[in-house]
Scaffold this active site. Structure first.
Site, mmCIF file in Angstrom:
data_model
loop_
_atom_site.group_PDB
_atom_site.id
_atom_site.type_symbol
_atom_site.label_atom_id
_atom_site.label_comp_id
_atom_site.label_asym_id
_atom_site.label_seq_id
_atom_site.Cartn_x
_atom_site.Cartn_y
_atom_site.Cartn_z
ATOM 1 N N ALA A 1 -34.195 -15.880 32.456
ATOM 2 C CA ALA A 1 -35.387 -16.410 33.123
ATOM 3 C C ALA A 1 -35.243 -16.390 34.634
ATOM 4 C CB ALA A 1 -35.677 -17.822 32.634
ATOM 5 N N CYS A 2 -34.046 -16.666 35.133
ATOM 6 C CA CYS A 2 -33.867 -16.730 36.586
ATOM 7 C C CYS A 2 -33.846 -15.343 37.223
ATOM 8 C CB CYS A 2 -32.608 -17.507 36.953
ATOM 9 S SG CYS A 2 -31.123 -16.895 36.179
ATOM 10 N N ALA A 3 -33.723 -14.286 36.432
ATOM 11 C CA ALA A 3 -33.738 -12.922 36.974
ATOM 12 C C ALA A 3 -35.001 -12.183 36.548
ATOM 13 C CB ALA A 3 -32.507 -12.159 36.496
#
Length: 110
Positions: free
Chosen positions: A48-50
């Site tokens: 999710a963070c990438a």
């Protein structure tokens, strides 16, 4: 089980209850994402963070998965708004998309 060779990535029980990561042999992540997007299904190929980076999942790489498995992985996330019919539609569409991509892959490799 519905898709030959599909493999769940990560621990079978110790995971977020609303997130699933699966690799589909002979199907590239980017192609899967685009194909499913045309069907109105939103999935991701990385963490999710990438999201949106276009990079392979660093989490799957850190787990030591083979590159071929990392490059064929999709992440599915559910919310309180996800309906059973959404899940059923997604499974059916994935079966069709992966089968088509696997068929194309085997014809290229023949």
């Amino acid at each position: 089980r519905a898709i030959k060779g599909a493999q769940v990535n990560g621990h079978p029980q110790n995971r977020l209850y609303n997130t699933l990561n699966v690799s589909f042999p002979h199907a590239q992540t980017e192609t899967l994402i685009i194909s499913l997007d045309f069907k109105g299904i939103c999935v991701s190929g990385g963490s999710a963070c990438a999201s949106g980076s276009g990079q392979a999942s660093y989490v799957l790489n850190a787990m030591g998965l083979p590159e071929v498995r990392v490059r064929s992985a999709l992440r599915f996330s559910l919310s309180k708004y996800t309906k059973t019919s959404d899940i059923t539609k997604t499974i059916e569409e994935i079966k069709h998309v992966v089968k088509r991509l696997q068929s194309l892959s085997s014809s290229w490799n023949s």
